[in-house]
Enzyme design. Structure first.
Site, PDB file in Angstrom:
ATOM      1  N   HIS A   1     -11.709 -33.500 -13.885  1.00 57.61           N
ATOM      2  CA  HIS A   1     -11.342 -32.789 -12.657  1.00 57.61           C
ATOM      3  C   HIS A   1     -12.238 -33.163 -11.478  1.00 57.61           C
ATOM      4  O   HIS A   1     -11.905 -32.876 -10.327  1.00 57.61           O
ATOM      5  CB  HIS A   1     -11.300 -31.270 -12.879  1.00 57.61           C
ATOM      6  CG  HIS A   1     -12.626 -30.600 -13.025  1.00 57.61           C
ATOM      7  ND1 HIS A   1     -13.087 -30.103 -14.227  1.00 57.61           N
ATOM      8  CD2 HIS A   1     -13.587 -30.301 -12.129  1.00 57.61           C
ATOM      9  CE1 HIS A   1     -14.259 -29.529 -14.051  1.00 57.61           C
ATOM     10  NE2 HIS A   1     -14.590 -29.646 -12.780  1.00 57.61           N
TER      11      HIS A   1
ATOM     12  N   ASP B   1     -10.751 -33.131 -20.330  1.00 57.89           N
ATOM     13  CA  ASP B   1     -11.467 -33.041 -19.053  1.00 57.89           C
ATOM     14  C   ASP B   1     -12.717 -33.921 -19.055  1.00 57.89           C
ATOM     15  O   ASP B   1     -13.775 -33.525 -18.556  1.00 57.89           O
ATOM     16  CB  ASP B   1     -11.827 -31.589 -18.726  1.00 57.89           C
ATOM     17  CG  ASP B   1     -12.121 -31.395 -17.239  1.00 57.89           C
ATOM     18  OD1 ASP B   1     -11.860 -32.331 -16.451  1.00 57.89           O
ATOM     19  OD2 ASP B   1     -12.620 -30.322 -16.867  1.00 57.89           O
TER      20      ASP B   1
ATOM     21  N   SER C   1     -20.338 -29.152 -12.382  1.00 59.36           N
ATOM     22  CA  SER C   1     -19.373 -29.859 -13.229  1.00 59.36           C
ATOM     23  C   SER C   1     -19.802 -31.301 -13.470  1.00 59.36           C
ATOM     24  O   SER C   1     -20.116 -32.030 -12.538  1.00 59.36           O
ATOM     25  CB  SER C   1     -17.991 -29.872 -12.570  1.00 59.36           C
ATOM     26  OG  SER C   1     -17.284 -28.715 -12.869  1.00 59.36           O
TER      27      SER C   1
END
Length: 508
Positions: free
Chosen positions: A139, A169, A243
């Site tokens: 992402h 992911d 992230s």
């Protein structure tokens, strides 16, 4: 359709993918240093107690030596996007698209709010070999027109995507520094235990090089984010911008990648989730080698056996994966599997839920034969099945996939699972491909396509899967006058949507 579990889904307003927040604050200089050793990771050596040594009561740990050692291998990632004003505002507010889970994006606009403008977004990553291979989240790189990486010493390098996997992911990107870079090794996440100390590093809210510590709260968490969920839950503070950053043990081994948080506010409340390193190692190997992940496929849709289902169907609760559907012309159909069957084991490995089924099937090499123990009409049967190849999630494009992707129609498609069928209120018997994402600034967005739309046809040609939809779009684009007609079910009603795109000879 691929094998997917029917799992509990955390509310999208609470589950927030900790994405992109770094600014020019990202990165700290460490002075003039020699080039990194091309063969030795920077992880510190694990301490060893001498035989017979007295074990003293533990004090709170000091992580300064560990952080100084591994920090040079942690990077900031900047992606440049060009969303529409509406899409950007939705993401800035953390608002997910209807019916489908999407990660929270915190992005920094470069132009006035009343106009469509370019957007910069930042996240984290870590270097896993001296040649500049970097692990981050899918992402983080999804939809990026350009990517750049800021090293710990402030050096900024252009990056390219080697491969990404939306189902887990995980993404691999690459930089060329013209000299060996410090790197860190992946540890063994199977050894992780609740209660042990962990350290998270990354760029929360643009504060590059930030370090937080906490403990492992739980392992193998299924948060409803995908078919292979097995997250490590931590209470170390992670926020938007973390992230893709690494999660370390006290020994300095990476046991996870910080990916998501559960929060009513969008900021950390002490419930974070990291992708385990064992899964990263497997997926990253496939992405580095082939740019994609090859998984086994049998073509079933499975769901959990609940207490109510067990009572109604005379089954045992949580004892196997109940088949809700079998895809036509799939390996499962060829082997005689039917809705209502319960898969109890594969190749001797006990299956207790749909997630275990999905993960076990994905591990089997396509073309190999698997032996299933299946409960059919109350009778246990042994079934042999030849495993197929799971299609990667399709992205409709009329150019070669690259960092720019200017010619991309801009649709990420997913199978129409029983869960989505109920959520999207599509008529019984409908087959097609669900629009999982629409790329900002793409022809699909301009045509008004939305996440949650179900594509059931391209022109007059019916499609039943994401792969069929992608092939039909390619065929139509190659033979059309820069336009494409899609038959779509939206809010339970069929509509035609016209998508126009530029001259395929002028792309990119």
């Amino acid at each position: 359709m691929n094998t997917q579990p029917h799992s509990h889904t955390i509310r999208r307003t609470a589950l927030v993918a900790a994405l992109l927040a770094g600014t020019s604050l990202g990165g700290f200089a460490v002075g003039h240093i020699a080039w990194a050793d091309a063969t030795t990771p920077v992880n510190p050596a694990a301490p060893v107690n001498p035989p017979g040594a007295q074990i003293l009561p533990q004090t709170l740990p000091n992580f300064t030596a560990l952080v100084s050692k591994v920090k040079p291998a942690v990077v900031s990632i900047t992606s440049k996007l060009e969303p529409s004003t509406t899409a950007m505002e939705e993401r800035q507010q953390g608002g997910p698209m209807p019916q489908l889970p999407f990660p929270f994006n915190q992005m920094i606009p470069n132009m006035p709010p009343q106009r469509e403008r370019a957007v910069e977004a930042r996240a984290s990553g870590f270097i896993i070999d001296a040649s500049g291979t970097i692990v981050t989240n899918n992402h983080v790189v999804r939809g990026a027109h350009t990517l750049s990486v800021t090293l710990d010493d402030g050096t900024v390098l252009p990056a390219k995507v080697i491969g990404s996997d939306s189902r887990t992911d995980i993404a691999i990107i690459k930089v060329d520094a013209h000299h060996p870079l410090p790197f860190i090794e992946l540890g063994n996440s199977a050894d992780v235990k609740p209660g042990e100390w962990v350290i998270a590093m990354g760029n929360p809210f643009g504060l590059g090089g930030s370090v937080t510590a906490g403990i492992v709260s739980a392992v193998s968490r299924d948060i409803g984010d995908g078919p292979y969920d097995q997250f490590i839950q931590i209470d170390a503070s992670i926020n938007p911008g973390n992230s893709g950053g690494p999660l370390f043990t006290q020994e300095g081994k990476v046991i996870g990648m910080n990916t998501a948080i559960l929060s009513p506010t969008g900021a950390s409340v002490g419930i974070g989730f990291a992708i385990p390193s064992d899964l990263i190692r497997t997926v990253a190997g496939g992405l580095e080698k082939d740019g994609k992940v090859v998984r086994g496929y049998v073509g079933v849709e499975a769901q959990q056996i609940t207490a109510g289902t067990a009572q109604a169907m005379h089954l045992k609760e949580n004892d196997g994966a109940l088949l809700a559907g079998v895809q036509p012309d799939s390996p499962a159909a060829a082997a005689g599997l039917q809705p209502g069957d319960v898969i109890e084991s594969i190749d001797g490995t006990k299956i207790t839920n749909p997630r275990e089924l999905a993960m076990k099937v994905a591990e089997i090499h396509p073309g190999d034969t698997a032996h299933l123990s299946v409960l059919h009409d109350g009778q246990l049967k042994d079934i042999t099945i030849k495993v197929g190849t799971m299609a990667n999630e399709q992205t409709a494009s009329n150019t070669n996939q690259g960092n720019e992707n200017h010619g991309q129609i801009g649709l990420a498609l997913a199978p129409l699972s029983p869960d989505l069928r109920n959520q999207l209120d599509v008529p019984d018997g409908t087959q097609g491909a669900v629009v999982q994402g629409v790329r900002p600034g793409s022809p699909a967005e301009a045509a008004g396509l939305q996440p949650g739309d179900v594509i059931v046809g391209v022109g007059t040609h019916a499609v039943t899967t994401p792969a069929e939809a992608a092939r039909a779009m390619h065929t139509a684009m190659n033979g059309s006058d820069h336009a494409l007609a899609l038959r779509v079910i939206r809010n339970g009603q069929p509509v035609f949507v016209g998508v126009t795109f530029g001259d395929k000879n002028d792309q990119g």
